[in-house]
Design a protein around this motif. Structure first.
Motif, PDB file in Angstrom:
ATOM      1  N   PRO A  22       0.832  -1.201   0.000  1.00  0.00           N
ATOM      2  CA  PRO A  22       0.000   0.000   0.000  1.00  0.00           C
ATOM      3  C   PRO A  22       0.873   1.259   0.000  1.00  0.00           C
ATOM      4  CG  PRO A  22      -0.737  -1.552   1.672  1.00  0.00           C
ATOM      5  CD  PRO A  22       0.571  -2.065   1.134  1.00  0.00           C
ATOM      6  N   GLN A  23       0.483   2.230  -0.817  1.00  0.00           N
ATOM      7  CA  GLN A  23       1.218   3.492  -0.906  1.00  0.00           C
ATOM      8  C   GLN A  23       0.236   4.642  -0.919  1.00  0.00           C
ATOM      9  OE1 GLN A  23       3.822   3.492  -4.281  1.00  0.00           O
ATOM     10  NE2 GLN A  23       4.693   1.513  -3.791  1.00  0.00           N
ATOM     11  N   VAL A  24       0.565   5.679  -0.158  1.00  0.00           N
ATOM     12  CA  VAL A  24      -0.248   6.889  -0.097  1.00  0.00           C
ATOM     13  C   VAL A  24       0.688   8.073  -0.271  1.00  0.00           C
ATOM     14  CG1 VAL A  24      -1.692   8.331   1.398  1.00  0.00           C
ATOM     15  CG2 VAL A  24      -1.922   5.846   1.476  1.00  0.00           C
ATOM     16  N   GLY A  25       0.277   9.008  -1.088  1.00  0.00           N
ATOM     17  CA  GLY A  25       1.062  10.223  -1.269  1.00  0.00           C
ATOM     18  C   GLY A  25       0.146  11.414  -1.481  1.00  0.00           C
ATOM     19  N   MET A  26       0.507  12.531  -0.873  1.00  0.00           N
ATOM     20  CA  MET A  26      -0.258  13.750  -1.095  1.00  0.00           C
ATOM     21  C   MET A  26       0.328  14.435  -2.327  1.00  0.00           C
ATOM     22  SD  MET A  26      -1.022  17.102   1.286  1.00  0.00           S
ATOM     23  CE  MET A  26      -1.846  16.180   2.560  1.00  0.00           C
ATOM     24  N   ILE A  27      -0.493  14.638  -3.315  1.00  0.00           N
ATOM     25  CA  ILE A  27      -0.060  15.276  -4.558  1.00  0.00           C
ATOM     26  C   ILE A  27      -0.097  16.790  -4.414  1.00  0.00           C
ATOM     27  CG2 ILE A  27      -0.591  15.598  -7.001  1.00  0.00           C
ATOM     28  CD1 ILE A  27      -1.859  12.753  -6.901  1.00  0.00           C
ATOM     29  N   ALA A  28      -1.197  17.298  -3.852  1.00  0.00           N
ATOM     30  CA  ALA A  28      -1.363  18.753  -3.720  1.00  0.00           C
ATOM     31  C   ALA A  28      -2.426  19.040  -2.667  1.00  0.00           C
ATOM     32  CB  ALA A  28      -1.791  19.367  -5.052  1.00  0.00           C
ATOM     33  N   ASN A  67      -6.444   5.777  -9.136  1.00  0.00           N
ATOM     34  CA  ASN A  67      -5.542   5.913  -7.992  1.00  0.00           C
ATOM     35  C   ASN A  67      -5.367   7.349  -7.502  1.00  0.00           C
ATOM     36  OD1 ASN A  67      -5.071   3.114  -8.044  1.00  0.00           O
ATOM     37  ND2 ASN A  67      -3.424   3.360  -9.528  1.00  0.00           N
ATOM     38  N   VAL A  68      -6.199   8.293  -7.950  1.00  0.00           N
ATOM     39  CA  VAL A  68      -6.122   9.676  -7.474  1.00  0.00           C
ATOM     40  C   VAL A  68      -7.494  10.073  -6.935  1.00  0.00           C
ATOM     41  CG1 VAL A  68      -5.656  12.084  -8.060  1.00  0.00           C
ATOM     42  CG2 VAL A  68      -4.314  10.266  -9.120  1.00  0.00           C
ATOM     43  N   LEU A  96      -5.352  16.448  -2.969  1.00  0.00           N
ATOM     44  CA  LEU A  96      -5.298  15.319  -3.896  1.00  0.00           C
ATOM     45  C   LEU A  96      -4.360  14.270  -3.323  1.00  0.00           C
ATOM     46  CD1 LEU A  96      -5.007  16.788  -7.510  1.00  0.00           C
ATOM     47  CD2 LEU A  96      -6.958  15.651  -6.449  1.00  0.00           C
ATOM     48  N   PHE A  97      -4.822  13.033  -3.332  1.00  0.00           N
ATOM     49  CA  PHE A  97      -4.048  11.937  -2.768  1.00  0.00           C
ATOM     50  C   PHE A  97      -3.898  10.823  -3.796  1.00  0.00           C
ATOM     51  CE2 PHE A  97      -5.932  14.162   0.764  1.00  0.00           C
ATOM     52  CZ  PHE A  97      -4.896  14.233   1.676  1.00  0.00           C
ATOM     53  N   ALA A  98      -2.670  10.366  -3.984  1.00  0.00           N
ATOM     54  CA  ALA A  98      -2.399   9.205  -4.825  1.00  0.00           C
ATOM     55  C   ALA A  98      -2.436   7.980  -3.918  1.00  0.00           C
ATOM     56  CB  ALA A  98      -1.035   9.336  -5.490  1.00  0.00           C
ATOM     57  N   LEU A  99      -3.275   7.039  -4.250  1.00  0.00           N
ATOM     58  CA  LEU A  99      -3.455   5.838  -3.432  1.00  0.00           C
ATOM     59  C   LEU A  99      -3.259   4.613  -4.307  1.00  0.00           C
ATOM     60  CD1 LEU A  99      -6.750   6.973  -1.670  1.00  0.00           C
ATOM     61  CD2 LEU A  99      -4.416   7.227  -0.832  1.00  0.00           C
ATOM     62  N   GLN A 100      -2.305   3.786  -3.930  1.00  0.00           N
ATOM     63  CA  GLN A 100      -2.050   2.555  -4.665  1.00  0.00           C
ATOM     64  C   GLN A 100      -2.104   1.377  -3.716  1.00  0.00           C
ATOM     65  OE1 GLN A 100       1.717   3.370  -6.822  1.00  0.00           O
ATOM     66  NE2 GLN A 100       0.583   2.493  -8.539  1.00  0.00           N
ATOM     67  N   ASN A 101      -2.704   0.312  -4.184  1.00  0.00           N
ATOM     68  CA  ASN A 101      -2.764  -0.962  -3.451  1.00  0.00           C
ATOM     69  C   ASN A 101      -3.419  -0.803  -2.080  1.00  0.00           C
ATOM     70  OD1 ASN A 101      -1.322  -2.137  -5.613  1.00  0.00           O
ATOM     71  ND2 ASN A 101       0.593  -1.433  -4.708  1.00  0.00           N
TER      72      ASN A 101
END
Length: 167
Positions: A22-28, A67-68, A96-101
């Motif tokens: 699982p991966q989470v990242g804040m894009i903006a 995934n966004v 905005l959050f990028a969410l994978q798996n």
């Protein structure tokens, strides 16, 4: 398994180098909409009574792309005194959050609990600055446990998550 060995899921490579963790990242993060009204200026600055502050929150989410996801935190503040409305503020603050798996059962708790927790300090600063710039003492909102609110609402049978709308 020996004490010093990593669990299998950490050591076994995935086919074709695929990453399934699982991966989470804040894009903006951004102000989508803001409105500050001071309808009784300049008379409001001579009022003797302290206004009563009413703060309302709404959280909305929407999928933007694969995934966004966007989480939008809507904050409505109204300050009323016996003489009238001192000020009104509406803020729609998004991220905005990028969410994978991310497992399906963890998606809503993240978007409606954890994402607002990450956005709140920045939205809180925008509120404080806007109220101060309107000629009033900065309004410092108390911290909110969005995760607890999410799970309490889940237990009550009502889920949030519709778009927060336009401020």
């Amino acid at each position: 398994m020996a004490e010093n060995e990593a669990p299998d899921f950490l050591t076994v490579p995935n086919a074709n180098g695929e990453d399934s963790q699982p991966q989470v990242g804040m894009i903006a993060q951004y102000v989508k909409d803001i409105s500050f009204e001071n309808p009784n200026a300049p008379a409001v600055y001579n009022w003797q009574n302290q206004p009563q502050i009413d703060v309302q929150f709404n959280i909305g989410t929407q999928q933007i792309a694969d995934n966004v996801h966007e989480t939008a935190l809507k904050i409505d503040v109204t300050a009323k005194a016996p003489e009238g409305v001192a000020f009104q503020l509406e803020l729609l603050y998004g991220g905005l959050f990028a969410l994978q798996n991310i497992p399906a059962d963890a998606l809503q708790p993240f978007l409606l609990g954890e994402a607002p927790r990450l956005l709140f300090p920045f939205a809180r600063r925008v509120v404080a600055d806007a109220v101060r710039d309107g000629g009033f003492p900065p309004l410092m909102l108390d911290p909110i446990d969005f995760n607890a609110l999410f799970f309490a609402q889940l237990q009550q049978g009502g889920l949030m998550g519709e778009p927060a709308g336009q401020a």
